[in-house]
Motif scaffolding. Structure first.
Motif, mmCIF file in Angstrom:
data_model
loop_
_atom_site.group_PDB
_atom_site.id
_atom_site.type_symbol
_atom_site.label_atom_id
_atom_site.label_comp_id
_atom_site.label_asym_id
_atom_site.label_seq_id
_atom_site.Cartn_x
_atom_site.Cartn_y
_atom_site.Cartn_z
ATOM 1 N N LEU A 164 43.077 94.478 23.409
ATOM 2 C CA LEU A 164 44.191 94.196 22.538
ATOM 3 C C LEU A 164 43.720 94.341 21.124
ATOM 4 O O LEU A 164 42.889 93.675 20.325
ATOM 5 N N ALA A 165 44.103 95.310 20.493
ATOM 6 C CA ALA A 165 43.736 95.679 18.837
ATOM 7 C C ALA A 165 44.842 95.267 18.110
ATOM 8 O O ALA A 165 46.118 95.540 18.329
ATOM 9 N N THR A 166 44.521 94.418 16.998
ATOM 10 C CA THR A 166 45.550 94.326 16.104
ATOM 11 C C THR A 166 45.408 94.968 14.704
ATOM 12 O O THR A 166 44.186 95.173 14.423
ATOM 13 N N GLY A 167 46.262 95.157 13.766
ATOM 14 C CA GLY A 167 46.088 95.792 12.581
ATOM 15 C C GLY A 167 45.637 94.854 11.387
ATOM 16 O O GLY A 167 45.960 95.186 10.070
ATOM 17 N N HIS A 168 44.904 93.559 11.635
ATOM 18 C CA HIS A 168 44.575 92.681 10.531
ATOM 19 C C HIS A 168 43.528 93.560 9.568
ATOM 20 O O HIS A 168 42.456 94.125 9.958
ATOM 21 N N ASN A 169 43.879 93.825 8.267
ATOM 22 C CA ASN A 169 43.267 94.550 7.115
ATOM 23 C C ASN A 169 42.116 93.621 6.592
ATOM 24 O O ASN A 169 41.986 92.260 6.888
ATOM 25 N N LEU A 170 41.246 93.778 5.683
ATOM 26 C CA LEU A 170 40.317 93.120 4.910
ATOM 27 C C LEU A 170 40.902 91.996 3.973
ATOM 28 O O LEU A 170 40.559 91.043 3.928
ATOM 29 N N ASP A 171 42.069 92.407 3.368
ATOM 30 C CA ASP A 171 42.865 91.416 2.780
ATOM 31 C C ASP A 171 43.380 90.349 3.418
ATOM 32 O O ASP A 171 43.304 89.082 3.052
ATOM 33 N N ASP A 172 43.866 90.756 4.784
ATOM 34 C CA ASP A 172 44.143 89.545 5.708
ATOM 35 C C ASP A 172 43.065 88.713 6.285
ATOM 36 O O ASP A 172 43.279 87.485 6.124
ATOM 37 N N GLU A 173 41.600 89.230 6.511
ATOM 38 C CA GLU A 173 40.560 88.571 6.908
ATOM 39 C C GLU A 173 40.272 87.668 5.745
ATOM 40 O O GLU A 173 39.932 86.380 6.051
ATOM 41 N N ALA A 174 40.044 87.947 4.475
ATOM 42 C CA ALA A 174 39.587 87.443 3.360
ATOM 43 C C ALA A 174 40.527 86.317 3.070
ATOM 44 O O ALA A 174 40.234 85.164 2.636
ATOM 45 N N ALA A 175 41.826 86.535 3.114
ATOM 46 C CA ALA A 175 42.875 85.325 2.864
ATOM 47 C C ALA A 175 42.534 84.238 3.849
ATOM 48 O O ALA A 175 42.528 83.003 3.262
ATOM 49 N N VAL A 176 42.800 84.605 5.132
ATOM 50 C CA VAL A 176 42.201 83.677 6.180
ATOM 51 C C VAL A 176 41.132 82.789 5.904
ATOM 52 O O VAL A 176 40.788 81.635 5.991
ATOM 53 N N LEU A 177 40.006 83.516 5.668
ATOM 54 C CA LEU A 177 38.598 83.016 5.291
ATOM 55 C C LEU A 177 38.833 82.024 4.291
ATOM 56 O O LEU A 177 38.080 80.909 4.040
ATOM 57 N N LEU A 178 39.363 82.584 3.162
ATOM 58 C CA LEU A 178 39.367 81.573 1.835
ATOM 59 C C LEU A 178 40.093 80.298 2.026
ATOM 60 O O LEU A 178 39.789 79.310 1.880
ATOM 61 N N GLY A 179 41.267 80.345 2.862
ATOM 62 C CA GLY A 179 41.954 79.058 3.148
ATOM 63 C C GLY A 179 41.233 78.163 4.305
ATOM 64 O O GLY A 179 41.258 77.123 3.885
ATOM 65 N N ILE A 248 45.090 85.127 -5.460
ATOM 66 C CA ILE A 248 43.724 84.965 -5.922
ATOM 67 C C ILE A 248 42.567 85.777 -5.665
ATOM 68 O O ILE A 248 41.956 86.364 -6.831
ATOM 69 N N LEU A 249 42.456 86.181 -4.637
ATOM 70 C CA LEU A 249 41.631 87.188 -4.290
ATOM 71 C C LEU A 249 41.683 88.612 -4.876
ATOM 72 O O LEU A 249 40.837 89.415 -5.509
ATOM 73 N N ASN A 250 43.080 89.050 -5.145
ATOM 74 C CA ASN A 250 43.148 90.450 -6.081
ATOM 75 C C ASN A 250 42.725 90.196 -7.403
ATOM 76 O O ASN A 250 42.311 91.173 -8.041
ATOM 77 N N GLN A 251 43.035 88.969 -8.133
ATOM 78 C CA GLN A 251 42.513 88.879 -9.418
ATOM 79 C C GLN A 251 40.807 88.833 -9.272
ATOM 80 O O GLN A 251 40.614 89.580 -10.259
ATOM 81 N N MET A 252 40.283 88.255 -8.386
ATOM 82 C CA MET A 252 38.810 88.350 -8.521
ATOM 83 C C MET A 252 38.452 89.791 -8.365
ATOM 84 O O MET A 252 37.438 90.151 -8.751
ATOM 85 N N GLU A 253 39.076 90.278 -7.312
ATOM 86 C CA GLU A 253 38.679 91.895 -7.027
ATOM 87 C C GLU A 253 38.836 92.817 -8.272
ATOM 88 O O GLU A 253 37.998 93.740 -8.472
ATOM 89 N N GLY A 254 39.968 92.372 -9.268
ATOM 90 C CA GLY A 254 40.248 93.405 -10.413
ATOM 91 C C GLY A 254 39.164 93.010 -11.487
ATOM 92 O O GLY A 254 38.871 94.180 -12.071
ATOM 93 N N ARG A 255 38.575 91.932 -11.507
ATOM 94 C CA ARG A 255 37.324 91.788 -12.352
ATOM 95 C C ARG A 255 36.114 92.156 -11.839
ATOM 96 O O ARG A 255 35.174 92.677 -12.595
#
Length: 312
Positions: A164-179, A248-255
């Protein structure tokens, strides 16, 4: 402004991948996305050419693009759309279903799309069952997750798909990991991985082939590939904590380009070296109604949803 040139051919680039210091044209960007997905599949040993893959599609850019990539790579991949009956004033589930069905019919007519209508199958939509069963104590998102996990696993298992494959991308995984890191949810940290194996009877292997690809890259892939998808967000996702973590992660990524990727990949390396103790498997039994594995006595959490609120 100086135009960016594709590193591979010198033509005008359509995307600049700052974290990779790489600019690519349409043709070579699509090729790069296919290559990156194939590498992730091989690296994490997700599945092989003989596996039958069921792709959970939502009508959004990530899941439809994943399905497109897997079929382009030659894998035997079919789709599954679960109609949850979400309206939100825009007929969200109906519109999403149309995008999924149109994608399959127009782009890959030989691929099969399974459609499950929750309300027709169980007599209630996600909004209805939330109001009836949880008495407003739970957000619809938690009920939605429970329903989707149960039904995706059940149908993958019953239809004979090995993966079973799902479309979770890096942003999804990083947000879950941060939480999970902020709250030190050790059990969830121990479980988060690109692959959840079918380690016990009744569970399908679950994989996330897009886990190393940014959400921005997925949106660009859908655009240059001509994949039409629903752009409205789920009405129930408003004020979701995961969206705050993504900001939050987008702000960090931007810098500092590459922050999300390094955060996630460094976590996976730490996990491989034993930093997180593997979670202990609980004793499971078959649900008395649906037969799916559960740690609960009698009915599983999914089947209890349809029973209505307790008297407590």
């Amino acid at each position: 402004m100086k135009r960016l040139r594709c590193r591979s051919c010198g033509e005008t680039a359509v995307i600049n991948l700052r974290q990779h210091k790489l600019a690519l044209c349409e043709v070579h960007f699509i090729e790069w996305m296919h290559t990156q997905t194939a590498r992730a599949i091989r690296k994490y040993r997700m599945f092989g050419p003989d596996d039958r893959v069921l792709v959970a599609v939502s009508g959004g850019k990530d899941s439809l693009s994943l399905w497109d990539i897997l079929l382009s790579l030659g894998y035997r991949a079919d789709g599954l759309y679960i109609d949850l009956g979400i309206d939100g004033g825009i007929g969200y589930s109906t519109a999403s279903r149309v995008y999924a069905e149109k994608f399959a019919a127009d782009r890959w007519p030989d691929a099969k799309l399974h459609v499950l209508d929750i309300e027709k199958s169980y007599g209630n939509s996600i909004g209805g069952v939330t109001r009836k069963t949880m008495r407003g104590r739970e957000r619809p998102c938690s009920v939605c997750g429970l329903i989707k996990r149960h039904e995706m696993n059940r149908l993958a298992y019953e239809f004979g798909y090995s993966v079973l494959a799902t479309g979770h991308n890096l942003d999804d995984e990083a947000a879950v990991l941060l939480g999970n890191t902020l709250h030190w949810n050790s059990e969830y940290l121990g479980r988060q991985a690109p692959v959840l194996p079918e380690d016990r009877n009744g569970f399908a292997r679950k994989v996330k082939p897009l886990c190393r690809l940014y959400e921005r890259e997925m949106a660009a892939y859908a655009l240059v590939s001509g994949i039409a998808y629903i752009q409205e967000e789920c009405p129930y996702s408003v004020r979701a904590t995961s969206l705050y973590y993504k900001e939050i992660l987008n702000q960090m990524e931007g810098r500092s380009p590459g922050t999300k990727l390094n955060f996630y990949l460094d976590f996976l390396r730490a996990r491989e070296t034993g930093l997180f103790r593997p979670f202990e498997a609980v004793e499971l039994r078959g649900c008395e109604r649906c037969g799916q594995p559960t740690a609960l006595e009698g009915l599983c959490a999914f089947c209890r949803l349809w029973e209505g609120p307790s008297d407590e």
